[in-house]
Write an enzyme that holds these catalytic residues in place. Sequence first.
Site, PDB file in Angstrom:
ATOM      1  N   CYS A 155      -0.915   5.100  -0.277  1.00 34.22           N
ATOM      2  CA  CYS A 155      -0.195   3.920  -0.741  1.00 34.22           C
ATOM      3  C   CYS A 155      -0.437   3.696  -2.234  1.00 34.22           C
ATOM      4  CB  CYS A 155      -0.662   2.701   0.061  1.00 34.22           C
ATOM      5  SG  CYS A 155      -0.050   1.133  -0.565  1.00 34.22           S
ATOM      6  N   THR A 156       0.625   3.579  -2.996  1.00 33.99           N
ATOM      7  CA  THR A 156       0.520   3.368  -4.438  1.00 33.99           C
ATOM      8  C   THR A 156      -0.241   2.088  -4.768  1.00 33.99           C
ATOM      9  OG1 THR A 156       2.588   4.547  -4.788  1.00 33.99           O
ATOM     10  CG2 THR A 156       1.845   3.118  -6.573  1.00 33.99           C
TER      11      THR A 156
END
Length: 112
Positions: free
Chosen positions: A9-10
């Site tokens: 997840c960024t």
Amino acid sequence: MTIYHNPRCTKSRQTLALIEENGGDFIIKEYLKEPPTKAELKNVIALLGISPEELIRKGEAEFKNNFKGKSLSDDQWIEAMIAYPKLIERPIVIEGDKAVIGRPPENVLELL
């Protein structure tokens, strides 16, 4: 400091980077590999000051396929997050008796 982290997840990676840049000591919990227990989730939800349903990622396929349009109790939402950890909003950072969701990642600065 504890971060419930998903390395894919960024926002989770950006939040972790902010903690590292600010010299915070932390423990990483990759909640997709080791889902939190019911007691841990209840504690996290209490620290965040939200309802269990507010911690649900409603854009996930698991939500759409299994829970969309359903009304669940708080305990049922917690059980759903244990069964489908992808439903848990991320990242969650805890420091002592405070917690924030790293969306946006700058939310973590409140704890540093």
